[in-house]
Design a protein around this motif. Structure first.
Motif, PDB file in Angstrom:
ATOM      1  N   PRO A 114       8.697   1.865   0.134  1.00  0.00           N
ATOM      2  CA  PRO A 114       8.429   1.144   1.379  1.00  0.00           C
ATOM      3  C   PRO A 114       9.670   0.898   2.241  1.00  0.00           C
ATOM      4  O   PRO A 114       9.552   0.779   3.462  1.00  0.00           O
ATOM      5  CB  PRO A 114       7.839  -0.188   0.915  1.00  0.00           C
ATOM      6  N   SER A 115      10.853   0.866   1.623  1.00  0.00           N
ATOM      7  CA  SER A 115      12.064   0.601   2.404  1.00  0.00           C
ATOM      8  C   SER A 115      12.418   1.758   3.337  1.00  0.00           C
ATOM      9  O   SER A 115      13.243   1.611   4.229  1.00  0.00           O
ATOM     10  CB  SER A 115      13.246   0.301   1.477  1.00  0.00           C
ATOM     11  N   GLU A 116      11.773   2.911   3.161  1.00  0.00           N
ATOM     12  CA  GLU A 116      12.047   4.066   4.001  1.00  0.00           C
ATOM     13  C   GLU A 116      11.168   4.121   5.248  1.00  0.00           C
ATOM     14  O   GLU A 116      11.293   5.041   6.053  1.00  0.00           O
ATOM     15  CB  GLU A 116      11.860   5.348   3.189  1.00  0.00           C
ATOM     16  N   TYR A 117      10.294   3.118   5.411  1.00  0.00           N
ATOM     17  CA  TYR A 117       9.337   3.139   6.516  1.00  0.00           C
ATOM     18  C   TYR A 117       9.354   1.822   7.263  1.00  0.00           C
ATOM     19  O   TYR A 117       9.702   0.786   6.711  1.00  0.00           O
ATOM     20  CB  TYR A 117       7.920   3.405   5.995  1.00  0.00           C
ATOM     21  N   THR A 118       8.957   1.880   8.515  1.00  0.00           N
ATOM     22  CA  THR A 118       8.784   0.678   9.324  1.00  0.00           C
ATOM     23  C   THR A 118       7.372   0.699   9.869  1.00  0.00           C
ATOM     24  O   THR A 118       6.960   1.669  10.514  1.00  0.00           O
ATOM     25  CB  THR A 118       9.796   0.638  10.489  1.00  0.00           C
ATOM     26  N   VAL A 119       6.642  -0.372   9.605  1.00  0.00           N
ATOM     27  CA  VAL A 119       5.285  -0.498  10.116  1.00  0.00           C
ATOM     28  C   VAL A 119       5.244  -1.780  10.942  1.00  0.00           C
ATOM     29  O   VAL A 119       5.282  -2.883  10.398  1.00  0.00           O
ATOM     30  CB  VAL A 119       4.253  -0.541   8.978  1.00  0.00           C
ATOM     31  N   TYR A 172       7.448   3.746  12.098  1.00  0.00           N
ATOM     32  CA  TYR A 172       8.207   4.909  11.669  1.00  0.00           C
ATOM     33  C   TYR A 172       7.705   5.352  10.312  1.00  0.00           C
ATOM     34  O   TYR A 172       7.984   4.711   9.293  1.00  0.00           O
ATOM     35  CB  TYR A 172       9.710   4.600  11.603  1.00  0.00           C
ATOM     36  N   VAL A 173       6.916   6.427  10.329  1.00  0.00           N
ATOM     37  CA  VAL A 173       6.376   6.993   9.099  1.00  0.00           C
ATOM     38  C   VAL A 173       6.670   8.490   9.111  1.00  0.00           C
ATOM     39  O   VAL A 173       7.158   9.030  10.097  1.00  0.00           O
ATOM     40  CB  VAL A 173       4.859   6.728   8.957  1.00  0.00           C
ATOM     41  N   THR A 174       6.349   9.162   8.027  1.00  0.00           N
ATOM     42  CA  THR A 174       6.592  10.595   7.900  1.00  0.00           C
ATOM     43  C   THR A 174       5.270  11.328   7.702  1.00  0.00           C
ATOM     44  O   THR A 174       4.278  10.718   7.280  1.00  0.00           O
ATOM     45  CB  THR A 174       7.498  10.889   6.694  1.00  0.00           C
ATOM     46  N   PHE A 198       0.831  -1.204   0.000  1.00  0.00           N
ATOM     47  CA  PHE A 198       0.000   0.000   0.000  1.00  0.00           C
ATOM     48  C   PHE A 198       0.865   1.254   0.000  1.00  0.00           C
ATOM     49  O   PHE A 198       0.557   2.231  -0.683  1.00  0.00           O
ATOM     50  CB  PHE A 198      -0.947  -0.010   1.200  1.00  0.00           C
ATOM     51  N   ILE A 199       1.961   1.233   0.749  1.00  0.00           N
ATOM     52  CA  ILE A 199       2.886   2.374   0.755  1.00  0.00           C
ATOM     53  C   ILE A 199       3.411   2.607  -0.654  1.00  0.00           C
ATOM     54  O   ILE A 199       3.474   3.745  -1.128  1.00  0.00           O
ATOM     55  CB  ILE A 199       4.034   2.152   1.761  1.00  0.00           C
ATOM     56  N   LYS A 200       3.743   1.542  -1.338  1.00  0.00           N
ATOM     57  CA  LYS A 200       4.217   1.656  -2.720  1.00  0.00           C
ATOM     58  C   LYS A 200       3.112   2.205  -3.623  1.00  0.00           C
ATOM     59  O   LYS A 200       3.364   3.048  -4.490  1.00  0.00           O
ATOM     60  CB  LYS A 200       4.701   0.299  -3.232  1.00  0.00           C
ATOM     61  N   LYS A 201       1.876   1.738  -3.413  1.00  0.00           N
ATOM     62  CA  LYS A 201       0.737   2.218  -4.201  1.00  0.00           C
ATOM     63  C   LYS A 201       0.541   3.723  -4.026  1.00  0.00           C
ATOM     64  O   LYS A 201       0.109   4.412  -4.950  1.00  0.00           O
ATOM     65  CB  LYS A 201      -0.526   1.472  -3.785  1.00  0.00           C
TER      66      LYS A 201
END
Length: 129
Positions: A11-16, A27-29, A3-6
């Protein structure tokens, strides 16, 4: 992560760690949160369920006592988030000229939650004036 990619993000820049938003390991922005809010706005089947659940400034929920008697009262529909030394606010409003806005404010490293909330309230007032 699909979904982050969509949403157009890497997605590699975030941790869910979980979907609740309560984990200290998410960890999101603000940019990603705004991407999600814009996605919801453009998908009315999602937005029509999300929007009514958001507290309204000066009216209910976690925003009941915030932005009262200011231009932002009743104009800010947003979700709060608070952890130690972190305060966040994300949601929707309309500017004075009628433009719909999605916004996200993360305050980190603050001494008190009130410090972050005061800053957020000032930004919200600027958005609607």
């Amino acid at each position: 992560y699909g979904f982050i990619k969509k949403l157009g993000f890497d997605p590699s820049e975030y941790t869910v760690a979980d979907g609740s938003g309560l984990s200290l390991y998410n960890y999101v922005t603000p940019q990603l949160v705004i991407g999600l809010l814009k996605f919801a706005w453009n998908n009315k089947n999602i937005f029509n369920h999300l929007y009514p659940t958001l507290p309204v400034a000066g009216l209910d929920g976690t925003l009941r006592n915030r932005m009262r008697y200011t231009p932002a009262e009743y104009m800010i529909h947003a979700k709060t988030g608070t952890l130690r030394r972190v305060s966040t606010l994300a949601g929707y409003t309309k500017s004075a000229n009628g433009t719909n806005l999605a916004f996200c404010i993360f305050n980190q490293g603050i001494a008190t939650a009130a410090e972050g909330k005061n800053f957020q309230d000032k930004v919200c007032n600027l958005m609607v004036e």
